[in-house]
Design a protein around this motif. Sequence first.
Motif, PDB file in Angstrom:
ATOM      1  N   ILE A  99      21.353  30.806  42.391  1.00 31.93           N
ATOM      2  CA  ILE A  99      21.276  29.563  42.632  1.00 31.93           C
ATOM      3  C   ILE A  99      22.738  29.073  43.196  1.00 31.93           C
ATOM      4  CG2 ILE A  99      21.555  27.087  41.412  1.00 31.93           C
ATOM      5  CD1 ILE A  99      19.563  28.732  39.279  1.00 31.93           C
ATOM      6  N   PRO A 100      22.779  28.555  44.280  1.00 30.47           N
ATOM      7  CA  PRO A 100      24.189  28.328  45.160  1.00 30.47           C
ATOM      8  C   PRO A 100      25.284  27.810  44.268  1.00 30.47           C
ATOM      9  CG  PRO A 100      22.337  27.902  46.634  1.00 30.47           C
ATOM     10  CD  PRO A 100      21.749  27.810  44.960  1.00 30.47           C
ATOM     11  N   PHE A 101      25.005  26.797  43.670  1.00 26.85           N
ATOM     12  CA  PHE A 101      26.260  26.152  42.934  1.00 26.85           C
ATOM     13  C   PHE A 101      26.607  26.809  41.426  1.00 26.85           C
ATOM     14  CE2 PHE A 101      28.069  22.936  40.042  1.00 26.85           C
ATOM     15  CZ  PHE A 101      29.206  22.624  40.742  1.00 26.85           C
ATOM     16  N   LEU A 102      25.457  27.306  40.796  1.00 24.31           N
ATOM     17  CA  LEU A 102      25.716  27.733  39.582  1.00 24.31           C
ATOM     18  C   LEU A 102      26.415  29.312  39.531  1.00 24.31           C
ATOM     19  CD1 LEU A 102      25.395  27.488  36.655  1.00 24.31           C
ATOM     20  CD2 LEU A 102      23.088  28.376  36.872  1.00 24.31           C
ATOM     21  N   ASN A 103      26.133  29.947  40.723  1.00 27.95           N
ATOM     22  CA  ASN A 103      26.698  31.481  40.850  1.00 27.95           C
ATOM     23  C   ASN A 103      27.917  31.529  40.845  1.00 27.95           C
ATOM     24  OD1 ASN A 103      27.062  30.894  43.354  1.00 27.95           O
ATOM     25  ND2 ASN A 103      25.587  32.060  44.193  1.00 27.95           N
ATOM     26  N   ARG A 104      28.759  30.558  41.075  1.00 27.91           N
ATOM     27  CA  ARG A 104      30.262  30.565  40.995  1.00 27.91           C
ATOM     28  C   ARG A 104      30.724  30.536  39.809  1.00 27.91           C
ATOM     29  NH1 ARG A 104      30.571  25.225  44.975  1.00 27.91           N
ATOM     30  NH2 ARG A 104      29.234  25.981  46.613  1.00 27.91           N
ATOM     31  N   PHE A 105      30.001  30.082  38.746  1.00 27.35           N
ATOM     32  CA  PHE A 105      30.578  29.867  37.333  1.00 27.35           C
ATOM     33  C   PHE A 105      30.222  30.899  36.379  1.00 27.35           C
ATOM     34  CE2 PHE A 105      30.468  25.809  39.546  1.00 27.35           C
ATOM     35  CZ  PHE A 105      31.851  25.425  39.546  1.00 27.35           C
ATOM     36  N   LEU A 106      29.540  32.017  36.724  1.00 30.47           N
ATOM     37  CA  LEU A 106      28.909  33.158  35.957  1.00 30.47           C
ATOM     38  C   LEU A 106      30.083  33.993  35.498  1.00 30.47           C
ATOM     39  CD1 LEU A 106      25.518  33.779  37.866  1.00 30.47           C
ATOM     40  CD2 LEU A 106      26.030  32.282  36.105  1.00 30.47           C
ATOM     41  N   ASP A 107      30.970  34.618  36.062  1.00 28.53           N
ATOM     42  CA  ASP A 107      31.713  35.516  35.718  1.00 28.53           C
ATOM     43  C   ASP A 107      32.480  35.056  34.362  1.00 28.53           C
ATOM     44  OD1 ASP A 107      31.397  36.885  37.821  1.00 28.53           O
ATOM     45  OD2 ASP A 107      32.996  36.790  38.837  1.00 28.53           O
ATOM     46  N   GLN A 108      32.639  35.968  33.482  1.00 30.86           N
ATOM     47  CA  GLN A 108      33.156  35.558  32.361  1.00 30.86           C
ATOM     48  C   GLN A 108      34.595  36.263  32.254  1.00 30.86           C
ATOM     49  OE1 GLN A 108      31.866  33.545  29.853  1.00 30.86           O
ATOM     50  NE2 GLN A 108      30.526  33.223  31.917  1.00 30.86           N
ATOM     51  N   GLU A 109      35.706  35.594  31.711  1.00 28.67           N
ATOM     52  CA  GLU A 109      36.849  36.124  31.519  1.00 28.67           C
ATOM     53  C   GLU A 109      37.397  35.838  30.107  1.00 28.67           C
ATOM     54  OE1 GLU A 109      39.763  34.120  34.078  1.00 28.67           O
ATOM     55  OE2 GLU A 109      38.622  34.717  35.906  1.00 28.67           O
ATOM     56  N   SER A 110      38.319  36.842  29.671  1.00 28.38           N
ATOM     57  CA  SER A 110      38.879  36.791  28.378  1.00 28.38           C
ATOM     58  C   SER A 110      40.142  37.371  28.232  1.00 28.38           C
ATOM     59  CB  SER A 110      38.082  37.382  27.274  1.00 28.38           C
ATOM     60  OG  SER A 110      38.573  37.342  25.995  1.00 28.38           O
ATOM     61  N   THR A 111      40.945  36.788  27.358  1.00 24.23           N
ATOM     62  CA  THR A 111      42.558  37.308  27.355  1.00 24.23           C
ATOM     63  C   THR A 111      42.601  37.615  25.823  1.00 24.23           C
ATOM     64  OG1 THR A 111      43.206  35.914  29.409  1.00 24.23           O
ATOM     65  CG2 THR A 111      44.818  36.771  27.560  1.00 24.23           C
ATOM     66  N   ALA A 112      43.336  38.807  25.700  1.00 21.75           N
ATOM     67  CA  ALA A 112      43.584  39.260  24.145  1.00 21.75           C
ATOM     68  C   ALA A 112      45.148  40.010  24.196  1.00 21.75           C
ATOM     69  CB  ALA A 112      42.605  40.394  23.831  1.00 21.75           C
ATOM     70  N   SER A 113      45.466  39.803  23.193  1.00 24.92           N
ATOM     71  CA  SER A 113      47.113  40.392  23.087  1.00 24.92           C
ATOM     72  C   SER A 113      47.039  41.548  22.087  1.00 24.92           C
ATOM     73  CB  SER A 113      48.064  39.432  22.644  1.00 24.92           C
ATOM     74  OG  SER A 113      48.189  38.325  23.525  1.00 24.92           O
ATOM     75  N   TYR A 114      47.887  42.600  22.056  1.00 24.44           N
ATOM     76  CA  TYR A 114      48.086  43.623  21.302  1.00 24.44           C
ATOM     77  C   TYR A 114      49.494  43.777  21.004  1.00 24.44           C
ATOM     78  CZ  TYR A 114      47.910  48.174  18.916  1.00 24.44           C
ATOM     79  OH  TYR A 114      48.041  49.177  18.145  1.00 24.44           O
ATOM     80  N   THR A 115      50.101  43.584  19.902  1.00 25.44           N
ATOM     81  CA  THR A 115      51.378  43.840  19.486  1.00 25.44           C
ATOM     82  C   THR A 115      51.697  45.281  18.753  1.00 25.44           C
ATOM     83  OG1 THR A 115      51.265  41.525  19.007  1.00 25.44           O
ATOM     84  CG2 THR A 115      53.187  42.882  18.009  1.00 25.44           C
TER      85      THR A 115
END
Length: 116
Positions: A99-115
């Motif tokens: 789906i042309p418009f929707l496929n731009r928003f599929l990737d999933q990102e996350s941020t995590a920290s380790y001390t």
Amino acid sequence: MRSAITLVLAIVLFAVIAMDGYGMFAAYQNSKELSLGAAQSAALNLQATANEGSAQKVANDYVTKNGGELLELEKGRYLSDWYRATVRVEPETRVFRFIPFLNRFLDQESTASYTF
């Protein structure tokens, strides 16, 4: 007859949305785990070798090996040393990627920290 066709189409649409939604959820969970794992592996490597370049390479290799992309690895110090990793994972979708418009928003990102 119309109601049966409508019911079948609704079930198919629901199944597609459920499967692709689950794929996106699994990619988000994977990105969370990979970002924490990348930060941990960088910290452990830094403690062992005292080489930040080596720590960056180890974190990048860890994420790449597990199917993600390391977007950022940041090292800092406040009260103790820490690494913050941001990882992107592409979900396995069956229909949404076409789906042309929707496929731009599929990737999933996350941020995590380790001390450490």
